[in-house]
Design a protein around this motif. Structure first.
Motif, PDB file in Angstrom:
ATOM      1  N   PHE A 119       8.097  10.970   7.755  1.00  0.00           N
ATOM      2  CA  PHE A 119       8.106   9.855   6.800  1.00  0.00           C
ATOM      3  C   PHE A 119       6.879   8.988   7.006  1.00  0.00           C
ATOM      4  O   PHE A 119       6.133   9.144   7.976  1.00  0.00           O
ATOM      5  CB  PHE A 119       9.392   9.031   6.947  1.00  0.00           C
ATOM      6  N   THR A 120       6.675   8.062   6.081  1.00  0.00           N
ATOM      7  CA  THR A 120       5.550   7.127   6.141  1.00  0.00           C
ATOM      8  C   THR A 120       6.058   5.751   6.552  1.00  0.00           C
ATOM      9  O   THR A 120       7.086   5.294   6.067  1.00  0.00           O
ATOM     10  CB  THR A 120       4.846   7.024   4.775  1.00  0.00           C
ATOM     11  N   SER A 121       5.326   5.107   7.443  1.00  0.00           N
ATOM     12  CA  SER A 121       5.706   3.769   7.885  1.00  0.00           C
ATOM     13  C   SER A 121       4.454   2.969   8.231  1.00  0.00           C
ATOM     14  O   SER A 121       3.454   3.532   8.682  1.00  0.00           O
ATOM     15  CB  SER A 121       6.614   3.847   9.122  1.00  0.00           C
ATOM     16  N   ASP A 122       4.538   1.651   8.043  1.00  0.00           N
ATOM     17  CA  ASP A 122       3.432   0.789   8.471  1.00  0.00           C
ATOM     18  C   ASP A 122       3.813   0.016   9.731  1.00  0.00           C
ATOM     19  O   ASP A 122       3.238  -1.030  10.023  1.00  0.00           O
ATOM     20  CB  ASP A 122       3.007  -0.158   7.346  1.00  0.00           C
ATOM     21  N   ARG A 123       4.763   0.547  10.510  1.00  0.00           N
ATOM     22  CA  ARG A 123       5.223  -0.124  11.729  1.00  0.00           C
ATOM     23  C   ARG A 123       4.117  -0.290  12.754  1.00  0.00           C
ATOM     24  O   ARG A 123       4.217  -1.131  13.643  1.00  0.00           O
ATOM     25  CB  ARG A 123       6.394   0.643  12.349  1.00  0.00           C
ATOM     26  N   GLY A 124       3.049   0.516  12.661  1.00  0.00           N
ATOM     27  CA  GLY A 124       1.936   0.391  13.598  1.00  0.00           C
ATOM     28  C   GLY A 124       0.800  -0.465  13.057  1.00  0.00           C
ATOM     29  O   GLY A 124      -0.263  -0.527  13.673  1.00  0.00           O
ATOM     30  N   GLY A 125       1.008  -1.098  11.924  1.00  0.00           N
ATOM     31  CA  GLY A 125      -0.018  -1.973  11.355  1.00  0.00           C
ATOM     32  C   GLY A 125      -0.731  -1.386  10.168  1.00  0.00           C
ATOM     33  O   GLY A 125      -1.422  -2.118   9.443  1.00  0.00           O
ATOM     34  N   SER A 126      -0.600  -0.077   9.947  1.00  0.00           N
ATOM     35  CA  SER A 126      -1.183   0.569   8.773  1.00  0.00           C
ATOM     36  C   SER A 126      -0.312   1.762   8.417  1.00  0.00           C
ATOM     37  O   SER A 126       0.423   2.274   9.281  1.00  0.00           O
ATOM     38  CB  SER A 126      -2.621   1.021   9.061  1.00  0.00           C
ATOM     39  N   GLY A 166      27.312  11.604  -3.742  1.00  0.00           N
ATOM     40  CA  GLY A 166      27.535  10.167  -3.671  1.00  0.00           C
ATOM     41  C   GLY A 166      28.273   9.765  -2.404  1.00  0.00           C
ATOM     42  O   GLY A 166      28.578  10.600  -1.554  1.00  0.00           O
ATOM     43  N   GLY A 167      28.544   8.490  -2.289  1.00  0.00           N
ATOM     44  CA  GLY A 167      29.231   7.973  -1.101  1.00  0.00           C
ATOM     45  C   GLY A 167      28.379   6.949  -0.384  1.00  0.00           C
ATOM     46  O   GLY A 167      27.268   6.616  -0.813  1.00  0.00           O
ATOM     47  N   ALA A 168      28.928   6.467   0.739  1.00  0.00           N
ATOM     48  CA  ALA A 168      28.250   5.411   1.480  1.00  0.00           C
ATOM     49  C   ALA A 168      27.008   5.957   2.189  1.00  0.00           C
ATOM     50  O   ALA A 168      27.030   7.057   2.736  1.00  0.00           O
ATOM     51  CB  ALA A 168      29.214   4.809   2.510  1.00  0.00           C
ATOM     52  N   PRO A 169      25.916   5.210   2.183  1.00  0.00           N
ATOM     53  CA  PRO A 169      24.698   5.659   2.868  1.00  0.00           C
ATOM     54  C   PRO A 169      24.792   5.449   4.381  1.00  0.00           C
ATOM     55  O   PRO A 169      25.480   4.545   4.846  1.00  0.00           O
ATOM     56  CB  PRO A 169      23.617   4.772   2.265  1.00  0.00           C
ATOM     57  N   ARG A 170      24.099   6.330   5.122  1.00  0.00           N
ATOM     58  CA  ARG A 170      24.013   6.184   6.584  1.00  0.00           C
ATOM     59  C   ARG A 170      22.555   5.917   6.951  1.00  0.00           C
ATOM     60  O   ARG A 170      21.673   6.704   6.621  1.00  0.00           O
ATOM     61  CB  ARG A 170      24.514   7.442   7.285  1.00  0.00           C
ATOM     62  N   ARG A 171      22.329   4.801   7.656  1.00  0.00           N
ATOM     63  CA  ARG A 171      20.953   4.404   7.970  1.00  0.00           C
ATOM     64  C   ARG A 171      20.357   5.296   9.061  1.00  0.00           C
ATOM     65  O   ARG A 171      21.004   5.550  10.085  1.00  0.00           O
ATOM     66  CB  ARG A 171      20.925   2.948   8.403  1.00  0.00           C
ATOM     67  N   LEU A 172      19.151   5.759   8.841  1.00  0.00           N
ATOM     68  CA  LEU A 172      18.454   6.615   9.803  1.00  0.00           C
ATOM     69  C   LEU A 172      17.399   5.864  10.600  1.00  0.00           C
ATOM     70  O   LEU A 172      17.292   6.013  11.809  1.00  0.00           O
ATOM     71  CB  LEU A 172      17.778   7.787   9.070  1.00  0.00           C
ATOM     72  N   SER A 173      16.571   5.092   9.920  1.00  0.00           N
ATOM     73  CA  SER A 173      15.499   4.369  10.617  1.00  0.00           C
ATOM     74  C   SER A 173      15.892   2.907  10.785  1.00  0.00           C
ATOM     75  O   SER A 173      16.608   2.342   9.957  1.00  0.00           O
ATOM     76  CB  SER A 173      14.172   4.479   9.844  1.00  0.00           C
ATOM     77  N   LYS A 174      15.425   2.327  11.885  1.00  0.00           N
ATOM     78  CA  LYS A 174      15.710   0.923  12.149  1.00  0.00           C
ATOM     79  C   LYS A 174      14.433   0.271  12.634  1.00  0.00           C
ATOM     80  O   LYS A 174      14.088   0.329  13.816  1.00  0.00           O
ATOM     81  CB  LYS A 174      16.824   0.789  13.188  1.00  0.00           C
ATOM     82  N   SER A 175      13.723  -0.328  11.703  1.00  0.00           N
ATOM     83  CA  SER A 175      12.480  -1.009  12.053  1.00  0.00           C
ATOM     84  C   SER A 175      12.343  -2.253  11.180  1.00  0.00           C
ATOM     85  O   SER A 175      13.081  -2.431  10.211  1.00  0.00           O
ATOM     86  CB  SER A 175      11.282  -0.068  11.836  1.00  0.00           C
ATOM     87  N   SER A 176      11.397  -3.070  11.549  1.00  0.00           N
ATOM     88  CA  SER A 176      11.123  -4.267  10.745  1.00  0.00           C
ATOM     89  C   SER A 176       9.972  -4.018   9.786  1.00  0.00           C
ATOM     90  O   SER A 176       9.467  -4.932   9.151  1.00  0.00           O
ATOM     91  CB  SER A 176      10.781  -5.446  11.671  1.00  0.00           C
ATOM     92  N   ALA A 177       9.549  -2.728   9.685  1.00  0.00           N
ATOM     93  CA  ALA A 177       8.429  -2.363   8.818  1.00  0.00           C
ATOM     94  C   ALA A 177       8.946  -1.602   7.606  1.00  0.00           C
ATOM     95  O   ALA A 177      10.141  -1.383   7.446  1.00  0.00           O
ATOM     96  CB  ALA A 177       7.443  -1.500   9.610  1.00  0.00           C
ATOM     97  N   MET A 226       0.824  -1.206   0.000  1.00  0.00           N
ATOM     98  CA  MET A 226       0.000   0.000   0.000  1.00  0.00           C
ATOM     99  C   MET A 226       0.851   1.244   0.000  1.00  0.00           C
ATOM    100  O   MET A 226       0.574   2.213  -0.682  1.00  0.00           O
ATOM    101  CB  MET A 226      -0.927  -0.019   1.199  1.00  0.00           C
ATOM    102  N   ILE A 227       1.951   1.215   0.825  1.00  0.00           N
ATOM    103  CA  ILE A 227       2.760   2.415   0.924  1.00  0.00           C
ATOM    104  C   ILE A 227       3.399   2.753  -0.415  1.00  0.00           C
ATOM    105  O   ILE A 227       3.469   3.901  -0.818  1.00  0.00           O
ATOM    106  CB  ILE A 227       3.841   2.226   1.999  1.00  0.00           C
ATOM    107  N   ASN A 228       3.853   1.767  -1.118  1.00  0.00           N
ATOM    108  CA  ASN A 228       4.540   2.022  -2.373  1.00  0.00           C
ATOM    109  C   ASN A 228       3.598   1.957  -3.559  1.00  0.00           C
ATOM    110  O   ASN A 228       3.979   1.588  -4.657  1.00  0.00           O
ATOM    111  CB  ASN A 228       5.675   1.016  -2.568  1.00  0.00           C
ATOM    112  N   GLN A 229       2.330   2.337  -3.346  1.00  0.00           N
ATOM    113  CA  GLN A 229       1.383   2.221  -4.446  1.00  0.00           C
ATOM    114  C   GLN A 229       1.714   3.173  -5.584  1.00  0.00           C
ATOM    115  O   GLN A 229       1.422   2.891  -6.737  1.00  0.00           O
ATOM    116  CB  GLN A 229      -0.031   2.467  -3.961  1.00  0.00           C
ATOM    117  N   GLY A 280      -7.751   7.729  11.245  1.00  0.00           N
ATOM    118  CA  GLY A 280      -7.901   6.900  10.063  1.00  0.00           C
ATOM    119  C   GLY A 280      -6.805   5.871   9.934  1.00  0.00           C
ATOM    120  O   GLY A 280      -5.822   5.873  10.680  1.00  0.00           O
ATOM    121  N   SER A 281      -6.955   4.982   8.951  1.00  0.00           N
ATOM    122  CA  SER A 281      -6.033   3.855   8.797  1.00  0.00           C
ATOM    123  C   SER A 281      -5.057   4.045   7.645  1.00  0.00           C
ATOM    124  O   SER A 281      -4.283   3.139   7.325  1.00  0.00           O
ATOM    125  CB  SER A 281      -6.828   2.565   8.541  1.00  0.00           C
ATOM    126  N   TYR A 282      -5.053   5.240   7.015  1.00  0.00           N
ATOM    127  CA  TYR A 282      -4.166   5.436   5.867  1.00  0.00           C
ATOM    128  C   TYR A 282      -3.782   6.908   5.763  1.00  0.00           C
ATOM    129  O   TYR A 282      -4.610   7.756   5.406  1.00  0.00           O
ATOM    130  CB  TYR A 282      -4.855   4.988   4.578  1.00  0.00           C
TER     131      TYR A 282
END
Length: 436
Positions: free
Chosen positions: A299-306, A272-283, A1-4, A326-328
């Protein structure tokens, strides 16, 4: 859904670089206006018959399209630039609270000297006067700047008629990244490809655009200089590279990468160059956008289920959820003052543009389309540009940040993924005295 947005595209000036190609202009349809409109007369400029394009027509169209002004007819003949005090009461009697007059003079080198004077018919005084010299080919841009001056003098808010927008236009199998005047005219193709182009994002100085191109058969983030036409790949890592957003200082991009198999937020240098990770989630974390002060990233994330919108320190750390209604809720973009956020939310089965006051966390829907997407604020924060759908194709539209004024820009093709550019590249202007 997020990448629609990604799925939708795969499935189915200042920047006038010589590398750009002109395309047909878009047309404008005002679909709604504000309740309170200031009556104003924009008289024809003397001497503009020698110009290829009417300065008066551009200024009138800008002000009428804003929904803030009611244009009072001035008659077919141009008015003299200097208006006697005694004559201004007559214009008040015809219903105009303000009167703008002007003149145009073409010089031997092809440039055009434009004068604009704005009068208050109630106080019978000159409110403002400007002189501007436009090079050959800059007449329309100059007219937009003069319209900005009228808008600011009468509303107290800075105008945005002279700014630019970027969007992706699909015609047949061809994708084109285009840059146009804020009214949709003077569209120029920045980059074209038979593969999808997505997610254009402006740098704060208006010199560069970041975007996603599939020309190498995978999603890669490019940055392109709009003056020289040169471009470079700044995120071409394994997996998908998407959703770029410039930091306010222009030195880095927040992007979405799938280096570890799932979409997460990273920071990369714009060279350019090496990326640095900002978010750390399983979503799925995606669609980053910097706050104007650069301290936070929404940013947008579905870490809460939606899919919901979250806020993260730009240095990384714990994310805070912003949307609960809402859910979206997706595609956040900050206002220029950082006090509000526009985004897309699902409202009774429709995807509409909404705005949230970040202090109170109160939000409201601004549009009533069936699938509105990609909202972004104008640099004065008073209008929001977005893409809607009409006849199974994308159309560009604006809505005021209070939802009262709407305007639709229609192009010959499927126009989507718009982004409103910053203030940049003004033509030098001087003030005119009220004395003859």
């Amino acid at each position: 859904m997020i990448n629609q947005k990604l799925t939708r595209w795969i499935a189915p000036f200042l920047l006038a670089s010589l590398t750009l190609a002109s395309h047909a202009d878009v047309t404008i349809e005002v679909t709604g206006t504000g309740a309170r409109q200031l009556p104003v007369t924009i008289a024809g400029f003397t001497g503009e018959a020698a110009l290829k394009e009417s300065v008066t027509a551009v200024i009138r169209a800008d002000l009428a399209g804003s929904g803030r002004f009611k244009l009072i007819e001035s008659g077919a003949a141009p008015l003299p630039e200097q208006v006697a005090q005694a004559e201004l009461s007559g214009w008040k009697g015809r219903g105009a609270d303000a009167l703008a007059t002007g003149s145009a003079r073409v010089e031997a080198d092809g440039s055009t000297v434009l004068h604009l004077r704005l009068y208050d018919t109630v106080t019978q005084k000159q409110l403002a006067g400007f002189e501007l010299r436009a090079k050959a080919g800059e007449t329309r841009r100059a007219a937009h700047q003069l319209a900005d001056q009228i808008y600011e003098a009468l509303s107290g808010e800075r105008g945005v008629f002279s700014t630019r927008i970027a969007y992706v236009l699909k015609q047949g199998k061809r994708y084109e990244l285009q840059v146009a005047d804020a009214d949709g005219h003077n569209a120029q193709t920045v980059m074209g490809s038979n593969e999808p182009i997505m997610s254009p994002a402006w740098s704060a100085d208006g010199r560069q655009l970041a975007y996603v191109s599939f020309e190498r058969k995978k999603a890669i983030v490019f940055v392109q200089d709009l003056y020289t036409g040169s471009r470079r790949a700044v995120a071409a890592f394994k997996g998908s590279n998407s959703a770029p957003a410039f930091s306010p200082d222009g030195g880095s991009l927040a992007v979405t990468l799938t280096l570890d198999g799932i979409s997460q937020l990273y920071l990369v240098d714009t060279h350019g160059g090496a990326p640095r990770r900002l978010s750390k989630s399983s979503a799925i974390d995606t669609e980053p956008t910097f706050s104007p002060d650069g301290r936070s990233i929404a940013f947008t994330s579905d870490r809460g289920g939606s899919p919901q919108i979250y806020l993260l320190p730009s240095s990384g750390g714990e994310a805070q959820r912003l949307t609960f209604d809402g859910s979206y809720n997706v595609s956040p973009q900050f206002s220029p003052d950082g006090k509000s956020l526009t985004y897309v939310r699902r409202d009774n089965g429709r995807f509409v543009v909404a705005v949230m006051d970040l202090a109170s966390r109160q939000s409201q829907s601004l549009t009533n389309g069936s699938y509105d997407e990609s909202p972004s604020f104008a640099p004065n924060g008073k209008l929001i540009l977005y893409a809607g759908e009409a006849g199974n194709r994308g159309v560009l539209a604006t809505v005021s940040s209070d939802g009262q004024t709407q305007q639709r820009l229609t192009a010959n093709g499927d126009a989507r993924e718009p982004a409103w550019g910053p203030y940049a590249g003004q033509i030098a202007m001087s003030r005119l005295s009220s004395n003859p």
